[in-house]
Design an enzyme around this catalytic site. Structure first.
Site: not given
Length: 369
Positions: A191, A62
């Protein structure tokens, strides 16, 4: 994991019979080299008009392409190398240097750094929150083992290293409104765990070896020209895509789920600013940065001001909702604002107008105005 323990004699006389342990030499990750206990690494300075030579890993995610564009305008196109393990689109390939880079291949990383005379490294390779929970073993390899390789390469070659962290580095026992820079961090996703690990390892390398490590905890990042990457905050990106294309959106979070957010232009600018900040101005190595905080309901209400026919419905994903409920509702980024002058440009109204304009809703925006 290999450890080599060394001993040294204590006392003034060689006859002294006591021995004391010295810090062990240790192999990190899969890198095939040792970092001696007395190593002392320092980042490269850039006097006059010298520009850093930049490598971006995970560059097709991104943020990578946008960061490369920003840095190429700042430092020159040929001084910024974008890398990934995927094939780039034609417009990315032709916009500046692009090479294949596998962060799990330490030899490949070293060759890239040496052959391209890299001095700054932005490490964006990672599996995000929801995707990571679907493939924990891969997330562990990419987010942790890959980080070890990056840290070792950066230390060995005196790089200035940026590793992004995230709101996901906090957990349900962290203060949520607001969340300060320093507090309890007990994330419940691989994560988040990997990002806490990255923060602490980077700080350790800084204090132990002098590595110029810099890190920002990003909130949810909203960008118009990239697809959602599997993160929990990506609902906000999808909302704009669907609002412009279909006039409706099904949200996988509850209407009142508040999370900190930031428009990509602010995010990329913050990243460059913290990398250019004088080392003496940094009171810490990891900072919160933020711009706004909103719920899906509040975002939808702002969109309705421009797209009156827009409709939002809710079909809650329990996994993503549990993740969101463990994350900060609002970031305290006062240290970033004080230490290196961070200041955001985009609040919610500016964000919505910018995103809808980008997605081809200019006519509806003009009519609404």
């Amino acid at each position: 994991m290999l450890f080599i323990r060394m001993l040294r004699r204590v006392g003034q006389s060689p006859a002294c019979g006591r021995w004391a342990p010295v810090l062990p030499v240790r192999f990190l990750g899969v890198s095939p080299r040792q970092i001696p206990a007395d190593a002392n690494f320092h980042s490269v300075s850039f006097p006059g008009t010298d520009h850093p030579r930049v490598l971006i890993t995970g560059g097709l995610g991104q943020l990578g392409v946008g960061l490369a564009n920003l840095l190429r305008k700042r430092f020159g196109k040929d001084n910024v190398v974008l890398s990934d393990i995927r094939k780039p689109p034609d417009h990315v390939f032709h916009s500046g240097p692009f090479i294949y880079s596998d962060i799990l291949d330490y030899k490949n990383l070293r060759e890239i750094v040496v052959n391209n005379r890299i001095t700054w490294l932005f490490h964006y390779s990672a599996l995000l929150s929801a995707i990571g929970e679907a493939n924990v073993s891969l997330a562990r390899a990419v987010n942790i083992t890959g980080l070890h390789n990056i840290l070792d390469v950066a230390a060995e070659h005196n790089l200035r290293l940026f590793v992004p962290s995230t709101i996901g580095a906090f957990g349900p026992t962290s203060p949520r409104n607001p969340t300060p820079d320093l507090c309890i961090q007990r994330p419940r996703t691989i994560y988040g765990v990997s990002k806490v690990h990255a923060e602490l390892m980077g700080e350790y390398y800084h204090y132990r070896y002098g590595l110029d490590f810099r890190c920002l905890r990003y909130p949810g990042i909203i960008s118009a020209d990239s697809q959602p990457g599997g993160g929990t905050t990506d609902y906000a990106v999808r909302l704009f895509h669907d609002a412009a294309k279909h006039g409706k959106f099904e949200c996988n979070l509850e209407a009142r789920t508040r999370l900190p957010m930031m428009y990509i232009d602010d995010c990329l600018r913050a990243t460059l600013e913290v990398m250019e900040a004088p080392a003496e101005s940094l009171s810490m190595r990891t900072y919160n940065v933020s711009a706004m905080s909103f719920t899906p309901e509040e975002l939808a209400q702002e969109v309705l001001k421009h797209v009156p026919e827009f409709q939002i419905t809710y079909n809650v994903d329990t996994v993503r909702q549990a993740i969101a409920d463990s994350w900060p509702m609002k970031f305290d980024d006062s240290n970033a604002r004080k230490d290196w002058g961070w200041k955001h440009d985009f609040d919610l109204p500016e964000l919505v107008t910018t995103m809808l304009n980008f997605h081809g809703s200019e006519t509806r925006v003009a009519q609404a105005n």
